[in-house]
Motif scaffolding. Structure first.
Motif, PDB file in Angstrom:
ATOM      1  N   LEU A 100       2.076  -8.153  14.488  1.00  0.00           N
ATOM      2  CA  LEU A 100       1.759  -9.266  13.601  1.00  0.00           C
ATOM      3  C   LEU A 100       1.973  -8.872  12.142  1.00  0.00           C
ATOM      4  CD1 LEU A 100      -1.530 -10.499  15.310  1.00  0.00           C
ATOM      5  CD2 LEU A 100       0.727 -11.518  15.488  1.00  0.00           C
ATOM      6  N   PRO A 101       2.276  -9.819  11.260  1.00  0.00           N
ATOM      7  CA  PRO A 101       2.353  -9.502   9.824  1.00  0.00           C
ATOM      8  C   PRO A 101       1.023  -8.911   9.357  1.00  0.00           C
ATOM      9  CG  PRO A 101       3.223 -11.692  10.256  1.00  0.00           C
ATOM     10  CD  PRO A 101       2.591 -11.238  11.533  1.00  0.00           C
ATOM     11  N   LYS A 102       1.092  -7.844   8.586  1.00  0.00           N
ATOM     12  CA  LYS A 102      -0.147  -7.134   8.236  1.00  0.00           C
ATOM     13  C   LYS A 102      -0.030  -6.490   6.869  1.00  0.00           C
ATOM     14  CE  LYS A 102       1.527  -3.252  10.965  1.00  0.00           C
ATOM     15  NZ  LYS A 102       2.664  -4.028  11.504  1.00  0.00           N
ATOM     16  N   ALA A 103      -1.201  -6.248   6.295  1.00  0.00           N
ATOM     17  CA  ALA A 103      -1.311  -5.493   5.041  1.00  0.00           C
ATOM     18  C   ALA A 103      -2.527  -4.595   5.158  1.00  0.00           C
ATOM     19  CB  ALA A 103      -1.447  -6.439   3.852  1.00  0.00           C
ATOM     20  N   CYS A 104      -2.409  -3.381   4.647  1.00  0.00           N
ATOM     21  CA  CYS A 104      -3.485  -2.392   4.783  1.00  0.00           C
ATOM     22  C   CYS A 104      -3.765  -1.727   3.443  1.00  0.00           C
ATOM     23  CB  CYS A 104      -3.102  -1.294   5.787  1.00  0.00           C
ATOM     24  SG  CYS A 104      -2.476  -1.889   7.371  1.00  0.00           S
ATOM     25  N   ILE A 105      -4.989  -1.242   3.312  1.00  0.00           N
ATOM     26  CA  ILE A 105      -5.313  -0.320   2.232  1.00  0.00           C
ATOM     27  C   ILE A 105      -6.210   0.756   2.824  1.00  0.00           C
ATOM     28  CG2 ILE A 105      -7.351  -1.589   1.402  1.00  0.00           C
ATOM     29  CD1 ILE A 105      -6.266  -0.773  -1.476  1.00  0.00           C
ATOM     30  N   LEU A 106      -5.880   2.009   2.565  1.00  0.00           N
ATOM     31  CA  LEU A 106      -6.622   3.119   3.141  1.00  0.00           C
ATOM     32  C   LEU A 106      -7.900   3.380   2.355  1.00  0.00           C
ATOM     33  CD1 LEU A 106      -3.632   5.493   3.967  1.00  0.00           C
ATOM     34  CD2 LEU A 106      -5.039   4.198   5.586  1.00  0.00           C
ATOM     35  N   GLY A 107      -8.918   3.891   3.059  1.00  0.00           N
ATOM     36  CA  GLY A 107     -10.223   4.134   2.460  1.00  0.00           C
ATOM     37  C   GLY A 107     -10.536   5.600   2.276  1.00  0.00           C
ATOM     38  N   ASN A 108     -11.755   5.883   1.848  1.00  0.00           N
ATOM     39  CA  ASN A 108     -12.134   7.274   1.573  1.00  0.00           C
ATOM     40  C   ASN A 108     -12.146   8.130   2.829  1.00  0.00           C
ATOM     41  OD1 ASN A 108     -14.490   5.573   2.155  1.00  0.00           O
ATOM     42  ND2 ASN A 108     -15.680   7.449   1.921  1.00  0.00           N
ATOM     43  N   HIS A 109     -12.510   7.559   3.977  1.00  0.00           N
ATOM     44  CA  HIS A 109     -12.511   8.347   5.212  1.00  0.00           C
ATOM     45  C   HIS A 109     -11.096   8.676   5.671  1.00  0.00           C
ATOM     46  CE1 HIS A 109     -16.763   8.598   6.613  1.00  0.00           C
ATOM     47  NE2 HIS A 109     -16.900   7.655   5.688  1.00  0.00           N
ATOM     48  N   ASP A 110     -10.127   7.908   5.203  1.00  0.00           N
ATOM     49  CA  ASP A 110      -8.736   8.202   5.547  1.00  0.00           C
ATOM     50  C   ASP A 110      -8.170   9.357   4.719  1.00  0.00           C
ATOM     51  OD1 ASP A 110      -8.695   5.974   7.361  1.00  0.00           O
ATOM     52  OD2 ASP A 110      -8.558   4.668   5.606  1.00  0.00           O
ATOM     53  N   SER A 111      -8.959   9.831   3.761  1.00  0.00           N
ATOM     54  CA  SER A 111      -8.609  11.051   3.013  1.00  0.00           C
ATOM     55  C   SER A 111      -9.800  11.998   3.017  1.00  0.00           C
ATOM     56  CB  SER A 111      -8.226  10.700   1.571  1.00  0.00           C
ATOM     57  OG  SER A 111      -9.296  10.032   0.911  1.00  0.00           O
ATOM     58  N   TRP A 112     -10.537  11.981   4.116  1.00  0.00           N
ATOM     59  CA  TRP A 112     -11.831  12.659   4.181  1.00  0.00           C
ATOM     60  C   TRP A 112     -11.737  14.149   3.880  1.00  0.00           C
ATOM     61  CZ3 TRP A 112     -16.539  11.002   3.893  1.00  0.00           C
ATOM     62  CH2 TRP A 112     -17.594  11.793   4.314  1.00  0.00           C
ATOM     63  N   PHE A 113     -10.744  14.821   4.410  1.00  0.00           N
ATOM     64  CA  PHE A 113     -10.627  16.262   4.211  1.00  0.00           C
ATOM     65  C   PHE A 113      -9.910  16.598   2.907  1.00  0.00           C
ATOM     66  CE2 PHE A 113     -10.667  15.575   8.842  1.00  0.00           C
ATOM     67  CZ  PHE A 113     -11.872  16.187   9.121  1.00  0.00           C
ATOM     68  N   HIS A 114      -8.940  15.794   2.519  1.00  0.00           N
ATOM     69  CA  HIS A 114      -8.140  16.125   1.346  1.00  0.00           C
ATOM     70  C   HIS A 114      -8.754  15.654   0.035  1.00  0.00           C
ATOM     71  CE1 HIS A 114      -5.125  16.778   4.491  1.00  0.00           C
ATOM     72  NE2 HIS A 114      -4.520  17.545   3.616  1.00  0.00           N
ATOM     73  N   GLN A 115      -9.547  14.599   0.074  1.00  0.00           N
ATOM     74  CA  GLN A 115     -10.162  14.129  -1.167  1.00  0.00           C
ATOM     75  C   GLN A 115     -11.590  14.621  -1.331  1.00  0.00           C
ATOM     76  OE1 GLN A 115     -10.794   9.961  -3.687  1.00  0.00           O
ATOM     77  NE2 GLN A 115     -10.561   9.831  -1.491  1.00  0.00           N
TER      78      GLN A 115
END
Length: 490
Positions: A100-115
Motif C-alpha cells: 500500500l502507499p505509505k510514509a514513515c518516520i523513524l523514532g528514538n527506539h529505531d536508533s536505540w543503540f546508536h543514538q
C-alpha cells in the motif's frame, strides 16, 4: 444538399434521411460538450482523503494480519510513526514490503543503540552485546523512572526534558570520542539498513504527495526524535546523519520540506508532538515519569509550525506518537493521556501511540459519555455492568472456539483520519472531518485471512462555519469527556 438527396430517393425516404442527418448533426454538435463534461468528471478531484495511522509498533506487526486489516480500512496512504523496535531491521523490512502507499518516520527506539547507548559507551555495539546492553538500559531506565516501551510515556534517556529553550539545558549523555565517523553512518549499521529498506517512504526532513484525493502532501519532521528540549544529547547523531546542528536548523529543514510541496494542504508527520501543548503529566506530550510533569514536546517542530503559519502555509494536521496512551505512576489506577490537542497555530494534533497496538481480545469498548459542553460521565448502571461482563465472556468463548478450529484471532489498532474540503469553501483548504480509534479484528486460518472493523471510537471531529471558522469536538481520555475548540483556518 437536399436537392441532391431528392434526386435519388423518394420523398418519404428524403424526409427520413433528412431527419437522420439533422439528428446526426445535433449529436455531432453535442459530442464535444459531452466529451468535455466526461473529461471534467474524470478530472474532478475527490473531496476527501483517508489516512490509516500506525502508532508506535514496538514489535507488534504481523505482515499478513496487518495488511488484511489495512485493506479493510481502504486508506489513501498508510502512515507509520516509528518505534518499530530496538533497531529491528527485519521488522522494518517487512513494513517496507507493504504494497500500500505509505510514509514513515523513524523514532528514538529505531536508533536505540546508536543514538542512546553508543554515545555513552563511546564505541559501536557488537551484536553479541546488544541484548545485554538493552537489558542494562531498561533496568537503568526503570531505576531512574524513565519510560520504556511498555510504559505510558516513552521518555527516552534525556533527563533535561523540559529545559524550556530551543537549545535546552545540559546533556545527560556523553559525547562520542573525537575522530572517526559516527558508527550510525556505517552502511552495515542497523540505522542505515532501516533507512535503505524504507527508501523514499521515509520522509524525515522531506515530503511526498498523497495520491487519489485532494491536493495533499505529507511533510516529515525530525527523524529519530526522543522528545525534550535538550539538543546536546542528540547533537552527534543528528549532525552526522543530517548535518543539522541546532533546533533552529532543524526547524528550517522542516519548513524547507513544506515549501517544496507547493500549494498543497499539509499534514506534518513527526515521531513526537510539538512543544507548547501542556505541562501536565496527562497532556499530549506531558512528562509522566517524574513528579511535577513537564512538556516533553519537540521545540523545533513548534518553531517550524509557527514559521509555516507566518508564511501562510495551511497545516491541516500534525500526527505524532512516542508518548504512550497509558500514563505511568498511576498507582494501579488506569489513567489515559490526552491524545488530541490544538496547536497555537490552529493545527489539530493527534497522538496515535496506543501501546500495545495488538491484543488477543477486543479491548473493552469505550462508550461516549459526556458532551462538548463538559457534562460529567454518568456512573454505569448495574445492567450496563452485567452487559459488559457478558460481552467479555462472549469474546473469550469466541477466542477459544477459534483456537479449537485452528484459527488465530487478533485485534489491531489504527488511527483512521478522514480529511475533507468543505463544499463552497475550497479556498480554505482541508480539515480533519473525523478521526477514529479503530480496532480491526483479524482471523487467520491456514492460508486464509479475513478482517472486519470490530470497534471504533471518535476522538476528533469538526464542523466548518463561515469565514474559515472550524469547531473541533475533541475527546479527552483523561477526564473521559468531550470538549470543543474553535479556530480560524487561515
Amino acid at each position: 444538399m437536399l436537392s441532391r438527396f431528392s434526386h435519388h430517393v423518394s420523398p418519404g425516404r428524403l424526409r427520413l434521411v433528412s431527419s437522420q442527418a439533422i439528428s446526426n448533426f445535433k449529436l455531432a454538435a453535442a459530442l464535444p460538450k459531452k466529451v468535455a463534461s466526461m473529461a471534467a468528471e474524470q478530472q474532478a478531484v475527490p473531496a476527501q482523503a483517508r489516512l490509516a495511522v500506525v502508532g508506535d509498533v514496538h514489535g507488534h506487526w504481523n505482515k499478513d494480519a496487518d495488511e488484511a486489516a489495512l485493506r479493510c480500512l481502504k486508506p489513501n496512504t498508510v502512515i507509520f510513526l516509528g518505534d518499530f523496535g530496538e533497531e529491528d531491521v527485519e521488522l522494518v523490512q517487512e513494513v517496507a514490503s507493504c504494497p500500500l502507499p505509505k510514509a514513515c518516520i523513524l523514532g528514538n527506539h529505531d536508533s536505540w543503540f546508536h543514538q542512546v547507548l553508543v554515545p555513552r559507551r563511546k564505541r559501536p555495539l557488537p551484536p553479541q552485546e546488544q541484548a545485554p546492553a538493552k537489558k542494562q538500559a531498561e533496568d537503568s531506565s526503570v531505576a531512574a523512572g524513565v519510560g520504556s516501551a511498555q510504559g505510558g510515556g516513552d521518555g527516552g534517556s534525556d533527563s533535561s526534558s523540559d529545559a524550556g529553550g530551543l537549545e535546552g539545558g545540559p546533556s545527560s549523555t556523553a559525547v562520542l570520542e573525537e575522530g572517526g565517523p559516527h558508527p550510525a553512518l556505517a552502511p552495515e549499521s542497523a540505522v542505515q539498513r532501516q533507512l535503505a529498506a524504507l527508501g523514499d517512504a521515509h520522509i524525515g526532513y522531506s515530503g511526498m504527495a498523497v495520491h487519489g484525493g485532494p491536493p495533499l502532501s505529507l511533510v516529515g519532521a525530525r527523524p529519530f526524535s526522543k522528545g525534550g528540549s535538550s539538543w546536546s544529547s542528540i547533537a552527534p547523531f543528528i549532525a552526522a546523519l543530517y548535518g543539522v546542528n541546532s533546533s533552529k536548523e532543524s526547524a528550517e529543514r522542516i519548513v524547507a520540506a513544506a515549501r517544496a510541496q507547493h500549494d498543497h494542504n499539509l499534514v506534518i508527520i513527526g515521531h513526537n508532538a510539538p512543544l507548547g501543548l501542556g505541562r501536565e503529566r496527562h497532556d499530549i506530550a506531558g512528562v509522566d515519569w517524574i513528579q511535577g510533569g513537564g512538556d516533553h514536546g519537540d521545540p523545533d517542530l513548534r518553531l517550524a509550525l509557527q514559521t509555516m503559519k507566518e508564511e501562510g502555509r495551511r497545516v491541516a494536521l500534525v500526527l505524532c506518537g512516542h508518548m504512550h496512551h497509558r500514563l505511568q505512576g498511576a498507582h494501579g489506577k488506569p489513567a489515559g493521556r490526552r491524545m488530541v490537542a490544538v496547536d497555537p497555530t490552529g493545527a489539530l494534533v493527534l497522538n496515535a501511540a496506543t501501546v500495545p497496538r495488538t491484543l488477543p481480545h477486543l479491548p473493552q469498548p469505550v462508550s461516549e459519555p459526556g458532551s462538548p459542553n463538559g457534562t460529567k460521565k454518568a456512573s454505569p448502571t448495574q445492567q450496563q455492568l452485567q452487559q459488559q461482563q457478558q460481552q467479555r465472556q462472549q469474546q473469550e468463548l469466541q477466542r477459544r472456539e477459534a483456537e479449537a478450529a485452528g484459527e488465530q484471532l487478533s485485534w489491531r489498532h489504527f488511527l483512521v483520519v478522514d480529511l475533507a474540503m468543505t463544499p463552497g469553501q475550497e479556498e480554505q483548504g482541508m480539515r480533519v472531518a473525523e478521526a477514529r480509534d479503530v480496532w480491526v479484528e483479524v482471523c487467520q486460518k491456514q492460508q486464509e485471512t479475513s478482517s472486519r472493523v470490530a470497534h471504533e471510537f471518535t476522538v476528533a471531529s469538526s464542523t466548518a462555519g463561515k469565514d474559515g471558522i472550524i469547531t473541533y469536538k475533541l475527546w479527552d481520555a483523561f477526564t473521559k469527556r468531550y470538549f470543543e475548540r474553535t479556530v480560524l483556518n487561515q
